[in-house]
Write a protein that holds these residues in place. Structure first.
Motif, PDB file in Angstrom:
ATOM      1  N   TYR A  29      61.160  -3.570   1.191  1.00  0.00           N
ATOM      2  CA  TYR A  29      61.265  -3.530   2.645  1.00  0.00           C
ATOM      3  C   TYR A  29      59.953  -3.949   3.290  1.00  0.00           C
ATOM      4  CZ  TYR A  29      65.734  -1.162   2.316  1.00  0.00           C
ATOM      5  OH  TYR A  29      67.031  -0.861   2.051  1.00  0.00           O
ATOM      6  N   ALA A  30      58.877  -3.990   2.525  1.00  0.00           N
ATOM      7  CA  ALA A  30      57.572  -4.423   3.016  1.00  0.00           C
ATOM      8  C   ALA A  30      56.898  -5.235   1.929  1.00  0.00           C
ATOM      9  CB  ALA A  30      56.724  -3.214   3.386  1.00  0.00           C
ATOM     10  N   LYS A  31      55.883  -5.994   2.346  1.00  0.00           N
ATOM     11  CA  LYS A  31      55.117  -6.788   1.385  1.00  0.00           C
ATOM     12  C   LYS A  31      53.662  -6.807   1.842  1.00  0.00           C
ATOM     13  CE  LYS A  31      56.132 -11.107   3.761  1.00  0.00           C
ATOM     14  NZ  LYS A  31      56.660 -12.446   3.660  1.00  0.00           N
ATOM     15  N   GLN A  32      52.795  -7.217   0.924  1.00  0.00           N
ATOM     16  CA  GLN A  32      51.385  -7.321   1.257  1.00  0.00           C
ATOM     17  C   GLN A  32      50.923  -8.746   0.993  1.00  0.00           C
ATOM     18  OE1 GLN A  32      48.578  -5.058  -1.081  1.00  0.00           O
ATOM     19  NE2 GLN A  32      47.314  -4.718   0.720  1.00  0.00           N
ATOM     20  N   ASP A  33      50.300  -9.350   1.982  1.00  0.00           N
ATOM     21  CA  ASP A  33      49.785 -10.707   1.838  1.00  0.00           C
ATOM     22  C   ASP A  33      48.627 -10.706   0.842  1.00  0.00           C
ATOM     23  OD1 ASP A  33      47.702 -12.901   2.797  1.00  0.00           O
ATOM     24  OD2 ASP A  33      49.706 -13.549   3.425  1.00  0.00           O
ATOM     25  N   ALA A  34      48.668 -11.610  -0.129  1.00  0.00           N
ATOM     26  CA  ALA A  34      47.655 -11.663  -1.184  1.00  0.00           C
ATOM     27  C   ALA A  34      46.280 -12.053  -0.665  1.00  0.00           C
ATOM     28  CB  ALA A  34      48.100 -12.640  -2.266  1.00  0.00           C
ATOM     29  N   SER A  45      53.347  -6.310   5.901  1.00  0.00           N
ATOM     30  CA  SER A  45      54.351  -6.727   6.871  1.00  0.00           C
ATOM     31  C   SER A  45      55.731  -6.340   6.349  1.00  0.00           C
ATOM     32  CB  SER A  45      54.288  -8.229   7.129  1.00  0.00           C
ATOM     33  OG  SER A  45      54.532  -8.937   5.944  1.00  0.00           O
ATOM     34  N   LEU A  46      56.677  -6.266   7.277  1.00  0.00           N
ATOM     35  CA  LEU A  46      58.057  -5.948   6.895  1.00  0.00           C
ATOM     36  C   LEU A  46      58.741  -7.213   6.398  1.00  0.00           C
ATOM     37  CD1 LEU A  46      59.039  -3.675   9.895  1.00  0.00           C
ATOM     38  CD2 LEU A  46      58.334  -2.966   7.604  1.00  0.00           C
ATOM     39  N   THR A  47      59.717  -7.047   5.542  1.00  0.00           N
ATOM     40  CA  THR A  47      60.483  -8.181   5.023  1.00  0.00           C
ATOM     41  C   THR A  47      61.802  -8.298   5.790  1.00  0.00           C
ATOM     42  OG1 THR A  47      61.660  -6.871   3.376  1.00  0.00           O
ATOM     43  CG2 THR A  47      59.526  -7.817   2.705  1.00  0.00           C
ATOM     44  N   PHE A  48      62.529  -9.383   5.526  1.00  0.00           N
ATOM     45  CA  PHE A  48      63.827  -9.563   6.176  1.00  0.00           C
ATOM     46  C   PHE A  48      64.829  -8.506   5.727  1.00  0.00           C
ATOM     47  CE2 PHE A  48      62.156 -13.895   6.816  1.00  0.00           C
ATOM     48  CZ  PHE A  48      62.317 -13.949   8.193  1.00  0.00           C
ATOM     49  N   LYS A  49      64.602  -7.915   4.572  1.00  0.00           N
ATOM     50  CA  LYS A  49      65.497  -6.854   4.105  1.00  0.00           C
ATOM     51  C   LYS A  49      65.498  -5.694   5.100  1.00  0.00           C
ATOM     52  CE  LYS A  49      66.543  -4.066   0.043  1.00  0.00           C
ATOM     53  NZ  LYS A  49      66.162  -3.730  -1.327  1.00  0.00           N
ATOM     54  N   ILE A  92      68.586  -3.126   7.865  1.00  0.00           N
ATOM     55  CA  ILE A  92      68.707  -1.745   8.360  1.00  0.00           C
ATOM     56  C   ILE A  92      68.946  -1.766   9.865  1.00  0.00           C
ATOM     57  CG2 ILE A  92      67.478   0.423   8.711  1.00  0.00           C
ATOM     58  CD1 ILE A  92      65.971  -0.147   6.127  1.00  0.00           C
ATOM     59  N   ALA A  93      68.142  -2.551  10.581  1.00  0.00           N
ATOM     60  CA  ALA A  93      68.293  -2.637  12.034  1.00  0.00           C
ATOM     61  C   ALA A  93      69.685  -3.148  12.395  1.00  0.00           C
ATOM     62  CB  ALA A  93      67.218  -3.544  12.614  1.00  0.00           C
ATOM     63  N   ASN A  94      70.168  -4.120  11.644  1.00  0.00           N
ATOM     64  CA  ASN A  94      71.492  -4.675  11.893  1.00  0.00           C
ATOM     65  C   ASN A  94      72.577  -3.610  11.710  1.00  0.00           C
ATOM     66  OD1 ASN A  94      73.301  -6.733  12.532  1.00  0.00           O
ATOM     67  ND2 ASN A  94      73.630  -7.232  10.373  1.00  0.00           N
ATOM     68  N   GLN A  95      72.462  -2.818  10.670  1.00  0.00           N
ATOM     69  CA  GLN A  95      73.448  -1.746  10.443  1.00  0.00           C
ATOM     70  C   GLN A  95      73.421  -0.721  11.558  1.00  0.00           C
ATOM     71  OE1 GLN A  95      75.820  -1.558   8.108  1.00  0.00           O
ATOM     72  NE2 GLN A  95      75.145  -3.585   7.465  1.00  0.00           N
ATOM     73  N   ILE A  96      72.230  -0.400  12.043  1.00  0.00           N
ATOM     74  CA  ILE A  96      72.108   0.560  13.149  1.00  0.00           C
ATOM     75  C   ILE A  96      72.767   0.016  14.403  1.00  0.00           C
ATOM     76  CG2 ILE A  96      70.461   1.701  14.687  1.00  0.00           C
ATOM     77  CD1 ILE A  96      68.598   1.917  12.216  1.00  0.00           C
ATOM     78  N   LEU A  97      72.518  -1.258  14.692  1.00  0.00           N
ATOM     79  CA  LEU A  97      73.106  -1.872  15.888  1.00  0.00           C
ATOM     80  C   LEU A  97      74.621  -1.943  15.810  1.00  0.00           C
ATOM     81  CD1 LEU A  97      70.531  -4.729  16.526  1.00  0.00           C
ATOM     82  CD2 LEU A  97      70.843  -2.631  17.871  1.00  0.00           C
ATOM     83  N   LYS A  98      75.144  -2.125  14.601  1.00  0.00           N
ATOM     84  CA  LYS A  98      76.606  -2.192  14.433  1.00  0.00           C
ATOM     85  C   LYS A  98      77.267  -0.853  14.722  1.00  0.00           C
ATOM     86  CE  LYS A  98      77.043  -5.892  11.072  1.00  0.00           C
ATOM     87  NZ  LYS A  98      77.448  -6.227   9.681  1.00  0.00           N
ATOM     88  N   THR A  99      76.568   0.253  14.485  1.00  0.00           N
ATOM     89  CA  THR A  99      77.162   1.571  14.669  1.00  0.00           C
ATOM     90  C   THR A  99      77.056   2.065  16.100  1.00  0.00           C
ATOM     91  OG1 THR A  99      75.106   2.693  14.028  1.00  0.00           O
ATOM     92  CG2 THR A  99      76.705   2.231  12.283  1.00  0.00           C
TER      93      THR A  99
END
Length: 63
Positions: free
Chosen positions: A36-41, A47-51, A55-62
């Motif tokens: 869900y997050a990554k670190q720039d080398a 930063s957050l990933t697209f994954k 989660i945000a999409n599922q919340i908006l759907k409900t």
């Protein structure tokens, strides 16, 4: 299985969230392990990933 991060560059996130630095690192480590997050080398910033958008999409759907 441990999934360590490389640095402690949290940019004051612990102060903004009013959490201990160790707590922020533990949360970041979990988010990285779950992809869900990554670190720039190069910059070592997190930063957050697209994954995470899933989660945000599922919340908006409900709503």
């Amino acid at each position: 299985m441990p999934c360590p991060y490389r640095s402690d560059r949290t940019s004051g996130t612990e102060q903004k969230l009013n959490l201990n630095k160790s707590t922020v690192h533990r949360i970041l480590n979990s988010l990285i392990c779950m992809e869900y997050a990554k670190q720039d080398a190069e910059t070592l910033k997190y930063s957050l990933t697209f994954k995470f958008c899933g989660i945000a999409n599922q919340i908006l759907k409900t709503e």
